[in-house]
Each structure stands twice: as structure tokens, then as C-alpha cells.
Design a protein around this motif. Structure first.
Motif, PDB file in Angstrom:
ATOM      1  N   ALA A  90       0.859  -1.327   0.004  1.00  0.00           N
ATOM      2  CA  ALA A  90      -0.076  -0.122   0.011  1.00  0.00           C
ATOM      3  C   ALA A  90       0.897   1.233   0.164  1.00  0.00           C
ATOM      4  N   ASN A  91       2.185   1.079   0.346  1.00  0.00           N
ATOM      5  CA  ASN A  91       3.019   2.200   0.608  1.00  0.00           C
ATOM      6  C   ASN A  91       3.060   3.154  -0.874  1.00  0.00           C
ATOM      7  N   PRO A  92       3.715   2.361  -1.717  1.00  0.00           N
ATOM      8  CA  PRO A  92       4.019   3.045  -3.292  1.00  0.00           C
ATOM      9  C   PRO A  92       2.612   3.440  -3.657  1.00  0.00           C
ATOM     10  N   LEU A  93       1.516   2.784  -3.531  1.00  0.00           N
ATOM     11  CA  LEU A  93       0.350   3.336  -3.957  1.00  0.00           C
ATOM     12  C   LEU A  93      -0.213   4.458  -3.508  1.00  0.00           C
ATOM     13  N   ALA A  94       0.055   4.512  -2.136  1.00  0.00           N
ATOM     14  CA  ALA A  94      -0.335   5.786  -1.355  1.00  0.00           C
ATOM     15  C   ALA A  94       0.335   7.026  -1.976  1.00  0.00           C
ATOM     16  N   LEU A  95       1.764   6.854  -2.234  1.00  0.00           N
ATOM     17  CA  LEU A  95       2.492   8.075  -2.962  1.00  0.00           C
ATOM     18  C   LEU A  95       2.106   8.273  -4.122  1.00  0.00           C
ATOM     19  N   LEU A  96       1.846   7.170  -4.993  1.00  0.00           N
ATOM     20  CA  LEU A  96       1.181   7.577  -6.402  1.00  0.00           C
ATOM     21  C   LEU A  96      -0.151   8.172  -6.242  1.00  0.00           C
ATOM     22  N   GLU A  97      -0.920   7.815  -5.278  1.00  0.00           N
ATOM     23  CA  GLU A  97      -2.194   8.518  -5.285  1.00  0.00           C
ATOM     24  C   GLU A  97      -2.186  10.185  -4.887  1.00  0.00           C
ATOM     25  N   ASP A  98      -1.157  10.447  -3.944  1.00  0.00           N
ATOM     26  CA  ASP A  98      -0.669  11.852  -3.490  1.00  0.00           C
ATOM     27  C   ASP A  98      -0.423  12.695  -4.668  1.00  0.00           C
ATOM     28  N   ASN A  99       0.324  11.959  -5.264  1.00  0.00           N
ATOM     29  CA  ASN A  99       0.886  12.513  -6.596  1.00  0.00           C
ATOM     30  C   ASN A  99      -0.228  12.922  -7.639  1.00  0.00           C
ATOM     31  N   LEU A 100      -1.185  12.345  -7.733  1.00  0.00           N
ATOM     32  CA  LEU A 100      -2.300  12.372  -8.574  1.00  0.00           C
ATOM     33  C   LEU A 100      -3.308  13.435  -8.135  1.00  0.00           C
ATOM     34  N   GLN A 101      -3.253  13.441  -6.767  1.00  0.00           N
ATOM     35  CA  GLN A 101      -4.274  14.347  -6.160  1.00  0.00           C
ATOM     36  C   GLN A 101      -3.868  15.639  -6.084  1.00  0.00           C
ATOM     37  N   PHE A 149       7.196   8.356 -11.590  1.00  0.00           N
ATOM     38  CA  PHE A 149       7.843   7.601 -10.508  1.00  0.00           C
ATOM     39  C   PHE A 149       9.209   8.549 -10.132  1.00  0.00           C
ATOM     40  N   GLY A 150       8.757   9.216  -9.143  1.00  0.00           N
ATOM     41  CA  GLY A 150       9.878  10.095  -8.526  1.00  0.00           C
ATOM     42  C   GLY A 150      10.631   9.544  -7.912  1.00  0.00           C
ATOM     43  N   TRP A 151      11.791  10.366  -7.362  1.00  0.00           N
ATOM     44  CA  TRP A 151      12.757   9.842  -6.316  1.00  0.00           C
ATOM     45  C   TRP A 151      12.047   9.121  -4.865  1.00  0.00           C
ATOM     46  N   ARG A 152      10.972   9.757  -4.568  1.00  0.00           N
ATOM     47  CA  ARG A 152      10.648   9.557  -3.225  1.00  0.00           C
ATOM     48  C   ARG A 152       9.991   7.777  -3.499  1.00  0.00           C
ATOM     49  N   PHE A 153       9.179   7.864  -4.552  1.00  0.00           N
ATOM     50  CA  PHE A 153       8.537   6.475  -4.894  1.00  0.00           C
ATOM     51  C   PHE A 153       9.885   5.381  -5.054  1.00  0.00           C
ATOM     52  N   TRP A 154      10.706   5.957  -5.740  1.00  0.00           N
ATOM     53  CA  TRP A 154      11.721   4.722  -5.678  1.00  0.00           C
ATOM     54  C   TRP A 154      12.691   4.207  -4.339  1.00  0.00           C
ATOM     55  N   VAL A 155      12.669   5.183  -3.286  1.00  0.00           N
ATOM     56  CA  VAL A 155      12.924   5.167  -2.215  1.00  0.00           C
ATOM     57  C   VAL A 155      12.368   4.377  -1.222  1.00  0.00           C
ATOM     58  N   ILE A 156      10.861   4.506  -1.366  1.00  0.00           N
ATOM     59  CA  ILE A 156       9.847   3.848  -0.686  1.00  0.00           C
ATOM     60  C   ILE A 156       9.940   2.277  -1.197  1.00  0.00           C
ATOM     61  N   LEU A 157       9.959   1.983  -2.543  1.00  0.00           N
ATOM     62  CA  LEU A 157      10.003   0.760  -3.082  1.00  0.00           C
ATOM     63  C   LEU A 157      11.212   0.254  -2.725  1.00  0.00           C
ATOM     64  N   ILE A 158      12.338   0.809  -2.777  1.00  0.00           N
ATOM     65  CA  ILE A 158      13.678  -0.026  -2.279  1.00  0.00           C
ATOM     66  C   ILE A 158      13.522  -0.440  -0.634  1.00  0.00           C
TER      67      ILE A 158
END
Length: 220
Positions: free
Chosen positions: A50-61, A68-77
Motif C-alpha cells: 500500500a505504501n507506493p500506491l499511497a505515494l502515487l495517489e498523493d501525486n495524482l491528487q 515515479f519520482g525519487w520518493r517512490f523509488w526510495v519507498i519501493l527499495i
């Protein structure tokens, strides 16, 4: 797109609640229960997904592009590192309703009936945190050599772990008869089931306050 992401996150947060309640009920109801620690993957993995999905949702909102910015990749890693740690750590089984000696005696009897040469000794095992734990080591011979099974008891939980696939295979065969052991019900041996149910309720309440309710309002 946003509604789809929100719905997926709701599902991911609901799965751990259901799994924890299910485990708690099984531990409380069954006289002897054997829990495979792999079940706890269903508690942690949905939250990590759910973590990367929440970040992607915030980006869209906020009106930003779905990139996929650097925050997304940090969270994904970080999530992948956590997944690797969980998969490595959550191995073995937990037995509720029996003591360490009762489990050891039963496994020894089952393996002896199979014609295995069985020995037991005191042992010590270090966790990933560096803490040493004392327990019993059950060794038996099989076609491929000698297998060791670690058995220890902590807070009325009997921890069982075999390192090889052969050891886990023999354990699964013995667990079928272990679950049929009859003895007087001792609530202290099943109290961990109450803790799992409480954790599920607490997680559900906090998820509703900080996650479910805001997103359900947006979906409506």
C-alpha cells in the motif's frame, strides 16, 4: 484512477485485520494449534504494497503527473528490503496449547516410529538482533544425512524451526498427529490469540481514523 488506487489500498489494509483475527480465533478455539509463520506475510506484505500506491495517489491528487519520482523509488527499495527481511525471518512454526517438553516428546515419538535415530540436546541460537535464546535441538537421521530441529518456548509459545526442506517436510507430517493431542484446556497457553485479536482491532481503528474514512469520503 484515484478511486482505483484508494480501493486497492482499502483492500490491502483490510487483509491484515482479517488474518490477525483468524489466527487469534484459531489459537483460542483449537486445543492444539500449529501456526506456520508464513501466514504473517499476509499481515505485513499488504501494508508494504500500500505504501507506493499511497505515494502515487498523493501525486495524482495534487495534479502532478503520474511519474515515479525519487520518493517512490526510495519507498519501493525500502519496502523490498523489508520484504526480504520478513521472508527470511518469518520461517518456522508456532505451537499453542502444549509445552516445549510435550512437543519434543511427541516429535521424538513420531520420528522413532518412522525408524529414525533421534537424539536431543540443549542448544543456543542467536536471533538477527544478536540475542541468544536457549532451547532444545532434536537431531535425526534421514536418507540425505542428519537434520536438526530447533525447539524453544517463549511466553507460552513453542517455537519450532528446521533449516532444510527435508526437516520441514518431516515436521509437516508430524503436525497432523500433533494437532490431535488431547489435554485439558489451559487458557494461558492460548492467550496469544487474544493479543492477535486486540492487535487486529487496534489496527482497524487506527486505519479507519487515518486512512479508511478520509478515502471513503473521497470515493463517495
Amino acid at each position: 484512477m484515484i478511486e482505483t488506487l484508494q480501493t486497492l489500498q482499502l483492500i490491502f489494509f483490510a487483509i491484515p485485520v482479517g488474518v490477525l483475527i483468524g489466527l487469534g480465533v484459531v489459537i483460542l478455539v483449537r486445543p492444539v494449534s500449529v501456526i506456520n509463520l508464513r501466514w504473517f506475510l499476509a499481515v505485513f506484505l499488504p501494508i508494504l504494497l500500500a505504501n507506493p500506491l499511497a505515494l502515487l495517489e498523493d501525486n495524482l491528487q495534487v495534479g502532478g503527473p503520474a511519474v515515479f519520482g525519487w520518493r517512490f523509488w526510495v519507498i519501493l527499495i525500502a519496502d523490498l528490503a523489508m520484504v526480504a527481511w520478513i521472508v527470511y525471518s518469518f520461517r518456522g512454526f508456532r505451537v499453542y496449547g502444549l509445552t516445549q517438553e510435550e512437543v519434543l516428546t511427541h516429535l521424538t515419538a513420531v520420528l522413532t516410529e518412522q525408524g529414525r535415530s533421534v537424539t536431543t540436546r540443549e542448544g543456543e541460537r542467536s536471533s538477527l538482533m544478536g540475542k541468544a535464546r536457549e532451547g532444545r535441538v532434536l537431531s535425526f537421521e534421514y536418507e540425505g544425512g542428519v537434520e536438526e530441529i530447533w525447539i524453544a518456548e517463549h511466553f507460552y509459545e513453542v517455537h519450532i524451526r528446521a533449516e532444510s526442506a527435508a526437516g520441514r517436510r518431516y515436521l509437516r507430517g508430524a503436525f497432523a498427529s500433533l494437532r490431535k493431542v488431547q489435554k485439558p484446556y489451559n487458557f494461558s497457553r492460548h492467550a496469544m490469540g487474544v493479543l492477535y485479536i486486540i492487535l487486529a482491532v487496534v489496527f482497524a481503528v487506527f486505519s479507519w481514523i487515518f486512512f479508511f474514512e478520509p478515502r471513503l469520503i473521497l470515493i463517495e
